[in-house]
Design a protein around this motif. Structure first.
Motif, PDB file in Angstrom:
ATOM      1  N   LEU A 132       0.826  -1.208   0.000  1.00  0.00           N
ATOM      2  CA  LEU A 132       0.000   0.000   0.000  1.00  0.00           C
ATOM      3  C   LEU A 132       0.860   1.258   0.000  1.00  0.00           C
ATOM      4  N   ARG A 136       0.435   4.398  -2.495  1.00  0.00           N
ATOM      5  CA  ARG A 136       0.346   5.787  -2.031  1.00  0.00           C
ATOM      6  C   ARG A 136       1.406   6.649  -2.688  1.00  0.00           C
ATOM      7  N   ASP A 169     -10.856  -1.307   4.515  1.00  0.00           N
ATOM      8  CA  ASP A 169      -9.980  -0.496   5.362  1.00  0.00           C
ATOM      9  C   ASP A 169      -8.765   0.017   4.601  1.00  0.00           C
ATOM     10  N   ASP A 170      -8.271  -0.762   3.654  1.00  0.00           N
ATOM     11  CA  ASP A 170      -7.117  -0.319   2.884  1.00  0.00           C
ATOM     12  C   ASP A 170      -7.478   0.875   1.995  1.00  0.00           C
ATOM     13  N   TYR A 171      -8.678   0.882   1.459  1.00  0.00           N
ATOM     14  CA  TYR A 171      -9.134   2.037   0.677  1.00  0.00           C
ATOM     15  C   TYR A 171      -9.287   3.262   1.564  1.00  0.00           C
ATOM     16  N   LEU A 172      -9.850   3.066   2.740  1.00  0.00           N
ATOM     17  CA  LEU A 172     -10.005   4.177   3.672  1.00  0.00           C
ATOM     18  C   LEU A 172      -8.645   4.759   4.048  1.00  0.00           C
ATOM     19  N   GLU A 173      -7.660   3.908   4.238  1.00  0.00           N
ATOM     20  CA  GLU A 173      -6.337   4.366   4.637  1.00  0.00           C
ATOM     21  C   GLU A 173      -5.668   5.145   3.504  1.00  0.00           C
ATOM     22  N   VAL A 174      -5.673   4.591   2.282  1.00  0.00           N
ATOM     23  CA  VAL A 174      -4.982   5.223   1.161  1.00  0.00           C
ATOM     24  C   VAL A 174      -5.656   6.544   0.797  1.00  0.00           C
ATOM     25  N   GLY A 176      -7.718   8.366   2.595  1.00  0.00           N
ATOM     26  CA  GLY A 176      -7.613   9.315   3.702  1.00  0.00           C
ATOM     27  C   GLY A 176      -6.269  10.008   3.715  1.00  0.00           C
ATOM     28  N   HIS A 177      -5.211   9.251   3.480  1.00  0.00           N
ATOM     29  CA  HIS A 177      -3.862   9.815   3.434  1.00  0.00           C
ATOM     30  C   HIS A 177      -3.760  10.866   2.318  1.00  0.00           C
ATOM     31  N   ARG A 180      -5.885  14.088   3.066  1.00  0.00           N
ATOM     32  CA  ARG A 180      -5.308  14.940   4.108  1.00  0.00           C
ATOM     33  C   ARG A 180      -4.187  15.805   3.552  1.00  0.00           C
ATOM     34  N   THR A 214     -18.493   2.321   1.686  1.00  0.00           N
ATOM     35  CA  THR A 214     -17.086   2.656   1.905  1.00  0.00           C
ATOM     36  C   THR A 214     -16.725   3.970   1.220  1.00  0.00           C
TER      37      THR A 214
END
Length: 389
Positions: A132, A136, A169-174, A176-177, A180, A214
């Protein structure tokens, strides 16, 4: 002069081309629409003299490519640059896409045109060991290019992320990063597998209801960083349901090339803006329709745009990802470029009967500024395929 056009059953049918265009739509000088924000996802013009191969580096005719963008801006349309219409992931590599973004953004600044550019991960080929963090990083490299150009970013769906992510969760993490760190609000792009089979199960599930949840969770966590969403699922009701769940201030840009008139017109609970590949060949007519809508005349808007849906559905029929061939074919017939050659040799992706019917539908709509030029070019193509007139 009568043309004899091939049908899918192998027979020829006589067709009488239109002698004059149905619409003479002068450029508006780029004046903005007041009721909707509208982008045309624009194609690139290949360099027909480049000595390259389908799997070699992309060769672009920069003068013709930028001239087409000026054509769209002159009618008040925004340009969605380096999207799938420009053959991202289907011939256009990242170094060429980066140059396209820089050149088009500079042209937009010089002309006052609206532009948004695609940010993806196509410089990265996912393998079993891709992480991931690498996905990113690929997104960040492209986001930096777009932001440095001064254009709005469109975060495109990523084949590498689809292949690497283990779940929602991996989509939310990538995402979201990325949100931001984005300097300005971005457009999120949900491209369905009918446009790119490698995107099956995007947002962590092949269940579209779960995927939608999601997607909305990403937006809800960062509403100040999301200008809008582009939805390309070819499902009008799903798009309507989704746009009704968006946070206030987040736009829905329809990418539905099957149902765009009704989605842009909207209903008592809202409407969609537009970011459409079909608005590449329909540019002036689409602009005319939106200006009618700007007056509050929804029926007049539909009267202009509804007759174009048959052509759009034809160009975007399965395999939908090859719609680009029809888009470039119509640009050639309309005189926007001097040849029917595409990056990666994609001009061969549609059959002669498919192209012939596209010509028939477009001519029937009166889309060609010079019907005689379109007719002569169609005649030449038929002759190349051995169809005697």
């Amino acid at each position: 002069m009568t043309l004899h056009l091939p049908s899918a059953d192998g027979t020829l049918r006589a067709y009488e081309p239109r002698p004059e265009p149905a619409h003479r739509i002068p450029p508006s000088g780029g004046s903005a629409f007041t009721s909707r924000t509208v982008f045309s996802a624009a194609h690139v013009v290949a360099d027909p003299y480049a000595d390259t191969t389908p799997d070699g580096p992309a060769a672009v005719d920069w003068d013709a490519t930028l001239a087409f963008r000026r054509h769209l801006w002159s009618h008040g349309l925004g340009v969605a640059e380096a999207m799938d219409t420009a053959q991202r992931g289907m011939g256009l590599d990242w170094p060429t896409a980066a140059e396209l973004i820089r050149r088009s953004a500079a042209e937009a600044r010089a002309t006052g045109g609206r532009i948004a550019c695609g940010v993806g991960t196509d410089q990265l080929t996912a393998t079993a060991t891709t992480t991931l963090a690498e996905v990113r990083s690929a997104y960040e490299e492209q986001l930096a290019v777009v932001e440095e150009s001064g254009a709005r970013a469109i975060l495109m769906a990523s084949r590498a992320l689809a292949a690497t992510a283990q779940g929602p969760d991996d989509y939310l993490e990538v995402y979201g990063h990325l949100l931001r760190q984005a300097a300005e609000p971005v457009i999120l792009h949900w491209l369905g597998p009918m446009f790119d089979p490698a995107l099956e199960g995007y947002w962590g599930s092949s269940d579209l209801d779960a995927a939608t949840d999601t997607f909305l969770e990403v937006i809800a966590a960062h509403p100040d960083k999301v200008d809008g969403i582009k939805v390309s699922l070819l499902d009008a009701q799903r798009e309507i349901d989704l746009r009704r769940r968006l946070p206030r201030g987040v736009r829905c840009y329809t990418g539905d090339d099957f149902n765009y008139p009704e989605l842009i017109a909207g209903d008592e609970q809202g409407f969609s803006h537009a970011l459409l590949g079909i608005f590449d060949p329909l540019g002036p007519l689409a602009a005319q329709a939106v200006r009618v809508l700007d007056t509050g005349d929804t029926e007049g808007f539909r009267a202009v745009l509804d007759p174009t849906v048959e052509l759009s559905r034809h160009l975007f029929r399965a395999p939908t990802r090859y719609y680009k061939t029809g888009v470039v074919f119509l640009a050639w017939l309309a005189g926007h470029q001097s040849h029917f050659t595409m990056v990666g040799g994609l001009q061969s992706a549609r059959s002669l009967p498919h192209l012939a019917h596209a010509y028939e539908l477009a001519d029937g709509l009166g889309l060609f500024p010079d019907p005689k030029l379109a007719q002569e070019r169609m005649r030449n193509l038929l002759g190349l395929y051995g169809v005697n007139q």
